[in-house]
Enzyme design. Structure first.
Site, PDB file in Angstrom:
ATOM      1  N   ALA A   1       0.819   7.861  10.914  1.00 31.15           N
ATOM      2  CA  ALA A   1       0.760   7.737  12.381  1.00 31.15           C
ATOM      3  C   ALA A   1       0.396   6.307  12.778  1.00 31.15           C
ATOM      4  O   ALA A   1       0.979   5.736  13.705  1.00 31.15           O
ATOM      5  CB  ALA A   1      -0.257   8.721  12.953  1.00 31.15           C
TER       6      ALA A   1
ATOM      7  N   LYS B   1       0.924   3.561  11.065  1.00 31.15           N
ATOM      8  CA  LYS B   1       1.981   2.605  10.719  1.00 31.15           C
ATOM      9  C   LYS B   1       3.234   2.792  11.584  1.00 31.15           C
ATOM     10  O   LYS B   1       3.932   1.824  11.902  1.00 31.15           O
ATOM     11  CB  LYS B   1       2.318   2.723   9.233  1.00 31.15           C
ATOM     12  CG  LYS B   1       1.154   2.313   8.308  1.00 31.15           C
ATOM     13  CD  LYS B   1       0.716   0.875   8.554  1.00 31.15           C
ATOM     14  CE  LYS B   1      -0.337   0.392   7.575  1.00 31.15           C
ATOM     15  NZ  LYS B   1      -0.742  -0.997   7.832  1.00 31.15           N
TER      16      LYS B   1
ATOM     17  N   SER C   1      -8.330 -11.626   2.323  1.00 25.90           N
ATOM     18  CA  SER C   1      -9.149 -11.894   1.143  1.00 25.90           C
ATOM     19  C   SER C   1      -8.543 -11.432  -0.169  1.00 25.90           C
ATOM     20  O   SER C   1      -8.929 -11.901  -1.237  1.00 25.90           O
ATOM     21  CB  SER C   1     -10.514 -11.220   1.325  1.00 25.90           C
ATOM     22  OG  SER C   1     -10.341  -9.852   1.644  1.00 25.90           O
ATOM     23  N   ARG C   2      -7.635 -10.470  -0.089  1.00 28.36           N
ATOM     24  CA  ARG C   2      -7.055  -9.951  -1.345  1.00 28.36           C
ATOM     25  C   ARG C   2      -5.707  -9.306  -1.067  1.00 28.36           C
ATOM     26  O   ARG C   2      -5.281  -9.202   0.085  1.00 28.36           O
ATOM     27  CB  ARG C   2      -8.010  -8.970  -2.019  1.00 28.36           C
ATOM     28  CG  ARG C   2      -8.480  -7.843  -1.144  1.00 28.36           C
ATOM     29  CD  ARG C   2      -9.723  -7.179  -1.723  1.00 28.36           C
ATOM     30  NE  ARG C   2     -10.360  -6.319  -0.762  1.00 28.36           N
ATOM     31  CZ  ARG C   2     -10.144  -5.008  -0.669  1.00 28.36           C
ATOM     32  NH1 ARG C   2      -9.311  -4.430  -1.512  1.00 28.36           N
ATOM     33  NH2 ARG C   2     -10.766  -4.280   0.236  1.00 28.36           N
TER      34      ARG C   2
ATOM     35  N   ILE D   1       3.640  -1.796  -3.118  1.00 33.44           N
ATOM     36  CA  ILE D   1       3.334  -3.168  -3.552  1.00 33.44           C
ATOM     37  C   ILE D   1       2.113  -3.146  -4.470  1.00 33.44           C
ATOM     38  O   ILE D   1       1.138  -2.432  -4.182  1.00 33.44           O
ATOM     39  CB  ILE D   1       3.038  -4.068  -2.325  1.00 33.44           C
ATOM     40  CG1 ILE D   1       4.146  -3.933  -1.248  1.00 33.44           C
ATOM     41  CG2 ILE D   1       2.866  -5.525  -2.738  1.00 33.44           C
ATOM     42  CD1 ILE D   1       5.542  -4.344  -1.649  1.00 33.44           C
TER      43      ILE D   1
ATOM     44  N   VAL E   1     -11.732  -5.718  12.284  1.00 37.74           N
ATOM     45  CA  VAL E   1     -10.681  -5.774  13.309  1.00 37.74           C
ATOM     46  C   VAL E   1     -10.711  -4.583  14.264  1.00 37.74           C
ATOM     47  O   VAL E   1     -10.154  -4.652  15.354  1.00 37.74           O
ATOM     48  CB  VAL E   1      -9.257  -5.913  12.693  1.00 37.74           C
ATOM     49  CG1 VAL E   1      -9.080  -7.250  12.010  1.00 37.74           C
ATOM     50  CG2 VAL E   1      -8.918  -4.744  11.781  1.00 37.74           C
TER      51      VAL E   1
ATOM     52  N   TYR F   1      -2.486   7.743   8.137  1.00 35.79           N
ATOM     53  CA  TYR F   1      -1.907   6.438   7.793  1.00 35.79           C
ATOM     54  C   TYR F   1      -0.479   6.314   8.372  1.00 35.79           C
ATOM     55  O   TYR F   1      -0.127   5.286   8.977  1.00 35.79           O
ATOM     56  CB  TYR F   1      -1.890   6.311   6.264  1.00 35.79           C
ATOM     57  CG  TYR F   1      -1.423   4.982   5.722  1.00 35.79           C
ATOM     58  CD1 TYR F   1      -2.250   3.860   5.753  1.00 35.79           C
ATOM     59  CD2 TYR F   1      -0.155   4.847   5.142  1.00 35.79           C
ATOM     60  CE1 TYR F   1      -1.827   2.655   5.233  1.00 35.79           C
ATOM     61  CE2 TYR F   1       0.272   3.641   4.613  1.00 35.79           C
ATOM     62  CZ  TYR F   1      -0.565   2.548   4.661  1.00 35.79           C
ATOM     63  OH  TYR F   1      -0.140   1.342   4.134  1.00 35.79           O
TER      64      TYR F   1
ATOM     65  N   ASN G   1      -2.605  -7.873   9.030  1.00 31.07           N
ATOM     66  CA  ASN G   1      -2.388  -7.297   7.698  1.00 31.07           C
ATOM     67  C   ASN G   1      -3.466  -6.286   7.308  1.00 31.07           C
ATOM     68  O   ASN G   1      -3.215  -5.393   6.509  1.00 31.07           O
ATOM     69  CB  ASN G   1      -2.333  -8.446   6.678  1.00 31.07           C
ATOM     70  CG  ASN G   1      -2.500  -7.945   5.262  1.00 31.07           C
ATOM     71  OD1 ASN G   1      -1.563  -7.411   4.658  1.00 31.07           O
ATOM     72  ND2 ASN G   1      -3.702  -8.078   4.707  1.00 31.07           N
TER      73      ASN G   1
HETATM   74  P1  NAP Z   1      -5.962  -4.072   0.040  1.00 31.57           P
HETATM   75  O1  NAP Z   1      -5.701  -4.736  -1.261  1.00 31.57           O
HETATM   76  O2  NAP Z   1      -6.755  -2.802   0.064  1.00 31.57           O
HETATM   77  O3  NAP Z   1      -6.652  -5.156   1.020  1.00 31.57           O
HETATM   78  C1  NAP Z   1      -7.021  -4.767   2.300  1.00 31.57           C
HETATM   79  C2  NAP Z   1      -7.474  -5.981   3.074  1.00 31.57           C
HETATM   80  O4  NAP Z   1      -7.817  -5.545   4.396  1.00 31.57           O
HETATM   81  C3  NAP Z   1      -8.717  -6.627   2.503  1.00 31.57           C
HETATM   82  O5  NAP Z   1      -8.612  -8.012   2.692  1.00 31.57           O
HETATM   83  C4  NAP Z   1      -9.850  -6.064   3.357  1.00 31.57           C
HETATM   84  O6  NAP Z   1     -10.961  -6.930   3.482  1.00 31.57           O
HETATM   85  C5  NAP Z   1      -9.143  -5.959   4.695  1.00 31.57           C
HETATM   86  N1  NAP Z   1      -9.761  -5.015   5.603  1.00 31.57           N
HETATM   87  C6  NAP Z   1      -9.980  -3.690   5.430  1.00 31.57           C
HETATM   88  N2  NAP Z   1     -10.597  -3.170   6.500  1.00 31.57           N
HETATM   89  C7  NAP Z   1     -10.750  -4.187   7.383  1.00 31.57           C
HETATM   90  C8  NAP Z   1     -11.327  -4.295   8.679  1.00 31.57           C
HETATM   91  N3  NAP Z   1     -11.865  -3.234   9.299  1.00 31.57           N
HETATM   92  N4  NAP Z   1     -11.333  -5.511   9.293  1.00 31.57           N
HETATM   93  C9  NAP Z   1     -10.817  -6.602   8.671  1.00 31.57           C
HETATM   94  N5  NAP Z   1     -10.262  -6.561   7.446  1.00 31.57           N
HETATM   95  C10 NAP Z   1     -10.232  -5.366   6.812  1.00 31.57           C
HETATM   96  O7  NAP Z   1      -4.616  -3.723   0.819  1.00 31.57           O
HETATM   97  P2  NAP Z   1      -3.105  -4.229   0.579  1.00 31.57           P
HETATM   98  O8  NAP Z   1      -2.458  -3.301  -0.368  1.00 31.57           O
HETATM   99  O9  NAP Z   1      -3.082  -5.680   0.328  1.00 31.57           O
HETATM  100  O10 NAP Z   1      -2.484  -3.904   2.015  1.00 31.57           O
HETATM  101  C11 NAP Z   1      -2.397  -4.850   3.050  1.00 31.57           C
HETATM  102  C12 NAP Z   1      -1.605  -4.246   4.202  1.00 31.57           C
HETATM  103  O11 NAP Z   1      -0.307  -3.844   3.742  1.00 31.57           O
HETATM  104  C13 NAP Z   1      -2.253  -2.987   4.775  1.00 31.57           C
HETATM  105  O12 NAP Z   1      -2.059  -2.943   6.168  1.00 31.57           O
HETATM  106  C14 NAP Z   1      -1.474  -1.870   4.116  1.00 31.57           C
HETATM  107  O13 NAP Z   1      -1.503  -0.684   4.876  1.00 31.57           O
HETATM  108  C15 NAP Z   1      -0.095  -2.483   4.047  1.00 31.57           C
HETATM  109  N6  NAP Z   1       0.784  -1.899   3.027  1.00 31.57           N
HETATM  110  C16 NAP Z   1       0.427  -1.914   1.710  1.00 31.57           C
HETATM  111  C17 NAP Z   1       1.286  -1.356   0.767  1.00 31.57           C
HETATM  112  C18 NAP Z   1       0.961  -1.352  -0.705  1.00 31.57           C
HETATM  113  O14 NAP Z   1       1.696  -0.715  -1.475  1.00 31.57           O
HETATM  114  N7  NAP Z   1      -0.065  -2.036  -1.166  1.00 31.57           N
HETATM  115  C19 NAP Z   1       2.483  -0.780   1.183  1.00 31.57           C
HETATM  116  C20 NAP Z   1       2.803  -0.778   2.538  1.00 31.57           C
HETATM  117  C21 NAP Z   1       1.952  -1.350   3.455  1.00 31.57           C
HETATM  118  P3  NAP Z   1     -12.194  -6.896   2.400  1.00 31.57           P
HETATM  119  O15 NAP Z   1     -11.677  -7.588   1.163  1.00 31.57           O
HETATM  120  O16 NAP Z   1     -13.286  -7.639   3.063  1.00 31.57           O
HETATM  121  O17 NAP Z   1     -12.518  -5.452   2.160  1.00 31.57           O
END
Ligand code: NAP
Length: 252
Positions: free
Chosen positions: A162, A164, A14-15, A193, A69, A160, A95
């Site tokens: 652990a 990842k 979604s985002r 990101i 999830v 977090y 994701n």
């Molecule tokens: P984000 O903007 O916080 O978005 C998180 C997404 O996960 C949202 O779509 C949210 O849905 C969904 N979500 C959360 N809990 C959930 C659940 N229990 N079941 C289903 N969906 C769920 O995060 P992001 O920064 O895009 O990160 C995406 C992935 O990349 C994550 O796994 C994060 O750990 C990883 N990551 C991010 C970064 C970074 O710098 N941003 C770096 C390394 C890794 P809703 O919109 O409905 O809440």
């Protein structure tokens, strides 16, 4: 179009990064299940609907799928729904992820359980359910979003990190189990990101991190979307069991 009529499911679509992955896959012709967790009233649901609208405007199809999830039953229902609608599931992108940052001294069991539940058990639930369809079809692409933190660790992120790092080990094992079934299994470990998740980091710490990134910029969600497209394409059919780091040189 590299992925014409392929069927994909993106959790947390979604985002942020998930949104960019959905749009990158749809741009290549894939039909995409967009998973989100927020209830149907909230602002996050509106964001999911906006992503679906964008996919439609690109001339592809999508399905909005609400599910937590970390809940096995909800995942099973979600996967069944996408297979019922599109007849198959060929690409799974795990994701969805959350943070509950706090040092170990102050960490509650709840902070640990929630992060492991969504970030690691969530991956287990989705892979275990979707892989049965992939086995039957003799084809599949599974990508799980890990993190640089799973490799380096970070103060206040033991839960977090652990989760990842767990993804990296999980991916290697499943890749071996299904290597002869036409299914590849890989992880992507992004650095920092620009998403809502990054906004939670205080400005002062962010500017310190930025100074350490050789490329001098944070990554964009599109950087990750394009890597996903490559890893699920036919060109990447010999890549499995890998964690691909994408971080502007921050971790080498
Ligand atoms: P984000 O903007 O916080 O978005 C998180 C997404 O996960 C949202 O779509 C949210 O849905 C969904 N979500 C959360 N809990 C959930 C659940 N229990 N079941 C289903 N969906 C769920 O995060 P992001 O920064 O895009 O990160 C995406 C992935 O990349 C994550 O796994 C994060 O750990 C990883 N990551 C991010 C970064 C970074 O710098 N941003 C770096 C390394 C890794 P809703 O919109 O409905 O809440």
């Amino acid at each position: 179009m590299k992925l014409k009529n392929r069927v994909a499911l993106v959790t947390g679509g979604s985002r942020g990064i998930g949104r960019a992955i959905v749009l990158a896959l749809a741009q290549e012709g894939a039909w995409v299940g967009i998973n989100y967790v927020a209830d149907d009233e909230g602002i996050n649901f509106k964001q999911a609907k906006e992503v679906a609208e964008r996919v439609k405007n690109m001339g592809s199809k999508s399905l909005l799928l609400q599910a937590d999830v970390s809940c096995e039953k909800e995942v099973q229902k979600m996967v069944t729904q996408i297979v019922k609608e599109y007849g198959k599931i060929e690409i799974l992108v795990n994701n969805a992820g959350i943070v509950r940052d706090v040092t170990l001294k102050k960490m509650r069991k709840k902070d640990w359980d929630e992060v492991i539940g969504v970030n690691l058990t969530g991956v287990f639930n989705c892979v275990r359910t979707a892989i049965n369809y992939m086995r039957e079809a003799g084809y599949g692409r599974i990508i799980s979003i890990s993190s640089i933190i799973g490799q380096t660790g970070n103060i206040g992120q033991s839960n977090y990190a652990a989760s990842k790092a767990g993804i990296m080990g999980f991916v290697k094992s499943i890749a071996r189990e299904v290597a002869r079934k036409g299914i590849t299994v890989n992880a992507i470990a992004p650095g920092f990101i620009q998403t809502e998740m990054l906004k939670k980091i205080p400005e002062e710490i962010k500017s310190r991190i930025l100074q350490q990134i050789p490329m001098g910029r944070f990554g964009t969600p599109d950087d990750i979307g394009q890597l996903v497209v490559f890893l699920v394409s036919d060109e990447a059919s010999y890549i499995t069991g890998q964690t691909i780091h994408i971080n502007g040189g921050l971790y080498m």
